[in-house]
Design a protein around this motif. Structure first.
Motif, mmCIF file in Angstrom:
data_model
loop_
_atom_site.group_PDB
_atom_site.id
_atom_site.type_symbol
_atom_site.label_atom_id
_atom_site.label_comp_id
_atom_site.label_asym_id
_atom_site.label_seq_id
_atom_site.Cartn_x
_atom_site.Cartn_y
_atom_site.Cartn_z
ATOM 1 N N VAL A 105 74.730 130.384 -0.171
ATOM 2 C CA VAL A 105 76.032 131.023 -0.047
ATOM 3 C C VAL A 105 77.058 129.913 -0.180
ATOM 4 N N ALA A 106 77.953 130.033 -1.150
ATOM 5 C CA ALA A 106 78.984 129.021 -1.362
ATOM 6 C C ALA A 106 80.358 129.689 -1.349
ATOM 7 N N LEU A 107 81.275 129.055 -0.651
ATOM 8 C CA LEU A 107 82.650 129.518 -0.608
ATOM 9 C C LEU A 107 83.491 128.538 -1.415
ATOM 10 N N GLU A 108 84.010 129.017 -2.517
ATOM 11 C CA GLU A 108 84.859 128.195 -3.379
ATOM 12 C C GLU A 108 86.301 128.576 -3.081
ATOM 13 N N ARG A 109 87.005 127.681 -2.393
ATOM 14 C CA ARG A 109 88.364 127.977 -1.932
ATOM 15 C C ARG A 109 89.450 127.542 -2.905
ATOM 16 N N GLN A 110 89.097 126.776 -3.933
ATOM 17 C CA GLN A 110 90.123 126.243 -4.838
ATOM 18 C C GLN A 110 89.931 126.650 -6.289
ATOM 19 N N ALA A 111 89.017 127.581 -6.555
ATOM 20 C CA ALA A 111 88.800 128.029 -7.933
ATOM 21 C C ALA A 111 88.216 129.434 -7.927
ATOM 22 N N GLY A 112 88.910 130.337 -8.584
ATOM 23 C CA GLY A 112 88.424 131.711 -8.688
ATOM 24 C C GLY A 112 87.419 131.849 -9.828
ATOM 25 N N ILE A 113 86.990 133.081 -10.070
ATOM 26 C CA ILE A 113 85.987 133.293 -11.115
ATOM 27 C C ILE A 113 86.547 133.030 -12.507
ATOM 28 N N GLY A 159 87.083 121.711 -1.262
ATOM 29 C CA GLY A 159 87.309 123.153 -1.287
ATOM 30 C C GLY A 159 86.072 124.008 -1.408
ATOM 31 N N THR A 160 84.892 123.407 -1.423
ATOM 32 C CA THR A 160 83.663 124.184 -1.574
ATOM 33 C C THR A 160 82.693 123.869 -0.450
ATOM 34 N N GLU A 161 82.403 124.882 0.356
ATOM 35 C CA GLU A 161 81.395 124.755 1.407
ATOM 36 C C GLU A 161 80.178 125.566 1.014
ATOM 37 N N VAL A 162 78.999 125.010 1.291
ATOM 38 C CA VAL A 162 77.742 125.621 0.875
ATOM 39 C C VAL A 162 76.820 125.740 2.084
ATOM 40 N N CYS A 163 76.059 126.815 2.127
ATOM 41 C CA CYS A 163 75.007 126.972 3.116
ATOM 42 C C CYS A 163 73.732 127.357 2.362
ATOM 43 N N THR A 164 72.719 126.523 2.500
ATOM 44 C CA THR A 164 71.417 126.831 1.922
ATOM 45 C C THR A 164 70.534 127.343 3.047
ATOM 46 N N LEU A 165 69.896 128.478 2.798
ATOM 47 C CA LEU A 165 69.035 129.122 3.781
ATOM 48 C C LEU A 165 67.646 129.237 3.176
ATOM 49 N N LEU A 166 66.639 128.918 3.964
ATOM 50 C CA LEU A 166 65.282 128.874 3.434
ATOM 51 C C LEU A 166 64.355 129.862 4.118
ATOM 52 N N SER A 167 63.450 130.376 3.326
ATOM 53 C CA SER A 167 62.385 131.237 3.815
ATOM 54 C C SER A 167 61.065 130.582 3.444
ATOM 55 N N MET A 218 63.311 122.349 -2.774
ATOM 56 C CA MET A 218 63.818 123.666 -3.128
ATOM 57 C C MET A 218 65.336 123.724 -2.988
ATOM 58 N N ALA A 219 65.882 123.221 -1.860
ATOM 59 C CA ALA A 219 67.319 123.276 -1.640
ATOM 60 C C ALA A 219 68.052 122.475 -2.713
ATOM 61 N N LEU A 220 67.502 121.337 -3.094
ATOM 62 C CA LEU A 220 68.137 120.543 -4.136
ATOM 63 C C LEU A 220 68.140 121.271 -5.461
ATOM 64 N N ALA A 221 67.073 121.985 -5.764
ATOM 65 C CA ALA A 221 67.015 122.740 -7.015
ATOM 66 C C ALA A 221 68.079 123.826 -7.033
ATOM 67 N N VAL A 222 68.257 124.508 -5.915
ATOM 68 C CA VAL A 222 69.258 125.565 -5.843
ATOM 69 C C VAL A 222 70.649 124.967 -5.962
ATOM 70 N N THR A 223 70.919 123.887 -5.230
ATOM 71 C CA THR A 223 72.236 123.265 -5.287
ATOM 72 C C THR A 223 72.512 122.726 -6.690
ATOM 73 N N ALA A 224 71.516 122.162 -7.332
ATOM 74 C CA ALA A 224 71.692 121.674 -8.700
ATOM 75 C C ALA A 224 72.003 122.825 -9.646
ATOM 76 N N ALA A 225 71.307 123.935 -9.476
ATOM 77 C CA ALA A 225 71.574 125.102 -10.320
ATOM 78 C C ALA A 225 72.979 125.630 -10.068
ATOM 79 N N SER A 235 78.599 120.342 1.412
ATOM 80 C CA SER A 235 79.816 120.512 0.637
ATOM 81 C C SER A 235 79.482 120.194 -0.809
ATOM 82 N N ALA A 236 80.056 120.948 -1.721
ATOM 83 C CA ALA A 236 79.844 120.694 -3.149
ATOM 84 C C ALA A 236 81.120 120.148 -3.765
ATOM 85 N N GLY A 237 81.939 119.498 -2.952
ATOM 86 C CA GLY A 237 83.195 118.933 -3.427
ATOM 87 C C GLY A 237 84.358 119.510 -2.660
#
Length: 180
Positions: free
Chosen positions: A96-104, A80-88, A1-8, A76-78
């Motif tokens: 939740v991903a924080l992209e520090r080097q690229a805006g929308i 400047g990008t930190e990711v947290c995957t949370l599962l239920s 599941m986490a891989l599917a979310v990160t891939a998406a 990390s997704a590269g």
């Protein structure tokens, strides 16, 4: 599941990182009724992500509200990008991903919604049952949130409503942590 979310996440946020120039408030939207370009709403506050950790944006009360009951999966997704995957174990996964080097603006998609008053891009892809919101929080930075459900029976619109609720909660947590 986490891989599917990160891939998406990678697919939804992909694109050429060298294209586009950061601008406060993100990309302009197209008014479908008049065909004119509408500038995005300004941010209600600047929320720099430089010292923020994504897993810390989901406090115990949010974990309970969204039935998150598994250990965090930070990654990390590269650069400047930190990711947290949370599962239920009962509902699915949250990202939740924080992209520090690229805006929308780097998404090369128009701003088409707001989250908590902040300009955002609601990314929907044909056949993909994942809710994704990219929120303009600071110049050249964005907060990305995704929701994926365990059940393939949940309507896509409901997944996107859940994503908005989760994004609003995470954004409120970010504002509280930064005192803004």
């Amino acid at each position: 599941m986490a891989l599917a979310v990160t891939a998406a996440f990678a697919v939804a946020c992909g694109g050429d990182p060298e294209r586009g120039t950061p601008s406060p408030g993100g990309s302009a939207a197209q008014d479908t009724a008049t065909g004119t370009t509408v500038p995005p709403a300004p941010r209600p506050a600047e929320l720099p992500l430089d010292t923020v950790q994504p897993c810390r944006l989901v406090a115990d009360d949010l974990r309970a509200a969204f039935a998150i009951d598994r250990p965090d999966q930070p990654s990390s997704a590269g650069p400047g990008t930190e990711v947290c995957t949370l599962l239920s174990s009962t509902t699915g996964s949250y990202l939740v991903a924080l992209e520090r080097q690229a805006g929308i603006d780097r998404l090369e998609r128009p701003v088409n919604t707001t989250v908590g008053g902040f300009p955002a891009v609601d990314i929907r892809q044909e056949g993909v049952r994942i809710g994704h919101l990219s929120i303009d929080v600071a110049d050249g930075q964005r907060l990305d949130v995704e929701v994926q459900r365990l059940s393939g029976d949940q309507p896509v619109d409901l997944i996107h409503q859940d994503t908005l609720r989760f994004a609003e909660a995470v954004l409120a947590s970010l504002r509280q942590q930064l005192g803004r």
